[in-house]
Write an enzyme that holds these catalytic residues in place. Structure first.
Site, PDB file in Angstrom:
ATOM      1  CD1 TRP A 189      -0.800   1.987   3.130  1.00  0.00           C
ATOM      2  CD2 TRP A 189       0.364  -0.328   3.969  1.00  0.00           C
ATOM      3  NE1 TRP A 189       0.097   1.504   4.478  1.00  0.00           N
ATOM      4  CE2 TRP A 189       0.558   0.606   4.443  1.00  0.00           C
ATOM      5  CE3 TRP A 189       0.900  -1.600   4.268  1.00  0.00           C
ATOM      6  CZ2 TRP A 189       1.431   0.173   5.606  1.00  0.00           C
ATOM      7  CZ3 TRP A 189       1.473  -1.969   4.415  1.00  0.00           C
ATOM      8  CH2 TRP A 189       1.651  -1.240   5.575  1.00  0.00           C
TER       9      TRP A 189
ATOM     10  CG  ASP B  46       3.301  -5.513   4.991  1.00  0.00           C
ATOM     11  OD1 ASP B  46       3.547  -4.587   5.152  1.00  0.00           O
ATOM     12  OD2 ASP B  46       2.329  -6.433   4.973  1.00  0.00           O
TER      13      ASP B  46
END
Lengths: 401, 168, 401, 168
Positions: D96, D115
């Protein structure tokens, strides 16, 4: 003190990461077309690449923090922390029931006994010795071991490694007791050896290990070159397991195992592949101290340094306080058998570890997320480490050979 | 050593510390014979439910008298009780034992701290008391051991504290 | 209030437990021979048998506490608590990435979407819908589902169940979005349905569910009797996802879905197998309240009761505070569209749930281990529940049909 | 939709909200061509290391400017940095994004919160800030999603905050 650095690695070594980078590069390119250079002002920040860190050369001040993850202990962890700079170097996920790790003498490879079930807590059980590359903290391989490893409150001596680095020993309990022997060079299990009801693993050379027996003896298992049992030896009974048992929390000082009893008697046990003999024992506590309730205690209350020092966490809980965290850490000179210093940590401590170098650190875990650090020779406090977890499992300083 | 042998071995060692080994062995022979003749001992409902009348204190507390050598989450906080496992967990067939004094009658009782297994830790009412606790090489009195042994999974959920008799 | 009891079960229903009891019985016999009756004094305590509890009839005041186990989230848990007596009924271990559970309409069976890896965090991935028997909290069966389930911060709408109990829907994200359909009667996956980039699952009848789309529409997927997709419908665009997006934290009130936007506009969406239509929207907040920073917020800030009440946790964090725990809980009458009551919990709350019975409870999780309880009709505080965990995941009261 | 399509789709949607879709599509064509011609973009060492000179603040703090829309453990506390994953973790190829203002130069930057995956949660320096965060149905701006997608494991370890360009 050897300085250690994290290398800024630009090449990850697995295909998945490479593919990730492809895609990222693509994304950055795509976005690059949309983010036109700002007119005027100083140069904006440059777009960055993302990469995966690698570890540099290991240091004796690297601390392995075994996290049994008490509230999710089928999902345990191994943290690596550089104690010189309170810096987390990285982590391994290590399955169920964490005790301690073994590793190659140069700390290039970690060997971790792990338990898995097909569905987390149910289904088929698989026990493995996992091999991890330290520089990249990546999984290398695994050797399936008998699905019998012992577990419970974390104890260092649930596993051990031969002094030459060839064999890793994993203690089993079903409740029948045995030891699985893994040849880490060939990556095979060479034997599962029944230990006659004697427990734990205390390596005693290149081809032997000790176990503690409920009848006050020590059993030594000697392996042949094929990693199978060659012979078995027992000491005479040298402690009274009912009156004053030795705890399983032993430490090895210049090759000799040191055990401490519930009431604070130190037992030195000399052992090599050639044999095992309890050599001497002496009390840490005089009658007055015993009467005042002083006892050794805590989850792992014992550590040592080859300069001849023994570190013992002590509390004033009296009988049955052998697991109570220590209010004080006593530094004992094993040559003079005298207490050399008393350290009073800010709060009681549960786990001790001492680094093996000649500027040794003493790490002492609190019951919270703090790990207190001291100069292990003179007891000077240093800045505490902030552990990622509440209440550490077994602490291990990297012992480079 | 097969599982049954292992358990006999464990019971043997457990008992050996509390009575003369010779007398024990004599009795064990009888017990084995009895066990063979009694393939299923009925579970007696009358003694099924938690604390008995001649007890006092809070069975959900670490200070409760039966918990003198416990190490783990109290099953009574997890959907079980001092002598029952929470729904869906599995009783460990082997356990460690303690000897605790009931303050009501002043008697010493043998308490079996059977673990309940097959689910992750319950996470409630953790207690660790160590009266008479011994190292792992004396397993029958060692509360450090995960006693989820001989169960279909060694996941540890909680611990009970079952009265199994008076201590001599 | 329906009283619920734990049955003292004397017969466990699996062979393993029976065998355990054999062995125990043997141990007790053995020990019995050694513990001779004491002479004199009152009768000593009787030797006890150990058994496994069973659950009695379910109650609408049973609260399902989904524990994502944030620090060990491959080892997640499902707790069942009787809110009427602050009593933990039992627990399930439920693999990785916990959101919420589905269950049969009579709450006899729990269906839990779970993710496993062969080695905890690595190796082959297996996603399953696990079936658990509620009375014994035991594993019954599993259906393998596509190993694609979406995961992340816990959200209720990662799964759903058809109103008649026949199908369970599991939302997938790879990042491509789809829904796996499981026929729980036949215990098979009937379809994996792409949702055109629309997210989450909101059941809308016996054979249909809704998804929220990034273009401000709702997509309805309608299934045929074989559990495969029959048709797809879209609403017109009825909200502006850039200016005032709806959160995914919806609640169903008398069959109608209620969504709340970041700025506090309620959107009522009527939906059945026959169709879906956004019906009305109205603001919870006037301009003065908006200016004062009031916004709905928290991990799961919304609940409802079929009497017509909506429960919204509110904070004063202004824009971007849609995940901030609520300082107040507003009770809104959806008929008059007026705020009926304001509850101020002792500390901010993260998750709301309201029981479906006619003496409903409102449960509101704190950021710590406390779950506050209120009478959901008049807001009267009741004794708090002590949750086994810090910071609950999704709360679900058992909704018996 | 295969994985590459999915990512293009994601990038498409991500960008669409920040620029006119028509203009974006025109440009995407060029980008795709460029990407095809450039199978491996070299990772530039010169921009490899963490915060750049024209930044200030503590990159291990939730208040650090790049962390305006982060949700997770800061990789800088876990053996990584704002733009590197800890050893042995795997970079999520999708993520994101947020738009955060650098207080030093006053510019808005697009931050990609990739991540790091394949290990359990690091457990240190948890932050959750939500500037511009959107629900899961707008995934490219949704920090609630576990972005360990397209990785060999979806275990979530920590999150980075990588500057990928200035925002328009």
């Amino acid at each position: 003190m050897r300085a250690t650095r994290i290398t800024e690695a630009t090449r990850a070594n697995d295909a998945a990461t490479k593919s990730a980078r492809h895609i990222l590069a693509f994304c950055i390119t795509t976005l690059g077309l949309l983010v036109s250079p700002l007119a005027g002002a100083a140069e904006p920040l440059k777009p960055e690449a993302i990469y995966v860190q690698r570890l540099g050369a290991p240091s004796p001040h690297w601390l392995i923090l075994n996290d049994p993850n008490f509230l999710g202990n089928m999902d345990s962890k191994i943290y690596l922390i550089d104690a010189d700079r309170n810096h987390m170097l990285g982590m391994l996920s290590a399955g169920g029931w964490r005790n301690a790790v073994e590793y190659s003498p140069d700390f290039s490879t970690i060997y971790s006994p792990e338990t898995y079930y097909d569905r987390g807590t149910r289904g088929r059980r698989t026990d493995v010795l996992s091999f991890y590359d330290v520089a990249t903290l990546s999984f290398l391989d695994e050797v399936k071991i008998p699905p019998k490893r012992g577990s419970g409150a974390t104890l260092r001596a649930y596993s051990g490694r031969s002094d030459d680095g060839r064999y890793v020993y994993v203690f089993n309990m079903t409740p029948a007791m045995s030891v699985s022997v893994v040849d880490v060079a060939q990556r095979i299990v060479t034997a599962e050896i029944s230990t006659d009801g004697c427990a734990m693993v205390y390596p005693s050379g290149n081809r032997s290990f000790l176990s503690l027996c409920g009848n006050g003896r020590i059993r030594q298992t000697v392996l042949g070159d094929n990693g199978e049992v060659l012979t078995t030896r027992f000491t005479d009974s040298f402690f009274d397991p009912n009156q004053d048992p030795l705890t399983e929390k032993a430490t090895r000082l210049s090759g000799d195992w040191h055990f401490v009893s519930f009431h604070g008697v130190v037992h030195k046990v000399a052992a090599s592949d050639a044999g095992v003999s309890p050599e001497q024992s002496w009390p840490l506590l005089d009658q007055q101290q015993l009467d005042a309730g002083w006892r050794p205690g805590g989850p792992h209350f014992l550590a040592s340094h080859d300069s001849g020092l023994l570190y013992v966490a002590m509390n004033r809980g009296g009988p049955d306080s052998h697991k109570k965290p220590g209010e004080q850490i006593w530094i004992i000179d094993t040559v003079s058998k005298k207490r050399q210093q008393v350290i009073t940590p800010p709060t009681p401590v549960t786990q001790l570890a001492v680094s093996s170098d000649d500027r040794p650190l003493l790490a002492a875990a609190s019951e919270g997320p703090e790990i207190y650090l001291f100069d292990a020779l003179d007891g000077t406090p240093k800045d505490s480490l902030s552990a990622p977890i509440l209440g550490a499992g077994v602490l291990q300083f990297v012992d480079l050979r | 050593m097969n599982r049954f042998d292992a358990i006999v071995d464990k019971v043997t060692r457990k008992i050996a510390r509390r009575s003369s080994r010779r007398r024990f062995l004599a009795r064990l022979g009888g017990a084995l014979a009895a066990a063979t003749a009694l393939p299923v001992l009925p579970v007696r409902r009358s003694h099924g439910a938690g604390p008995q009348t001649a007890e006092e204190g809070d069975p959900l507390s670490c200070d409760y008298w039966r918990h003198c050598a416990i190490d783990g989450f109290l099953c009574g906080c997890c959907g079980g009780s001092v002598n029952s496992c929470p729904p869906g967990s599995e009783i460990s067939p082997v356990s460690w034992i303690g000897t605790c004094t009931n303050p009501v009658d002043g008697r010493d009782y043998v308490i079996s701290y059977n673990d309940c297994c097959g689910k992750s830790g319950c996470g409630r009412c953790f207690c660790n008391t160590n009266e008479g606790d011994r190292p792992v090489y004396m397993p029958a009195k060692s509360n450090d051991i995960n006693w989820c042994l001989g169960t279909s999974s060694n996941a540890y959920h909680c611990s009970t504290a079952v009265v199994i008799g008076t201590a001599r």
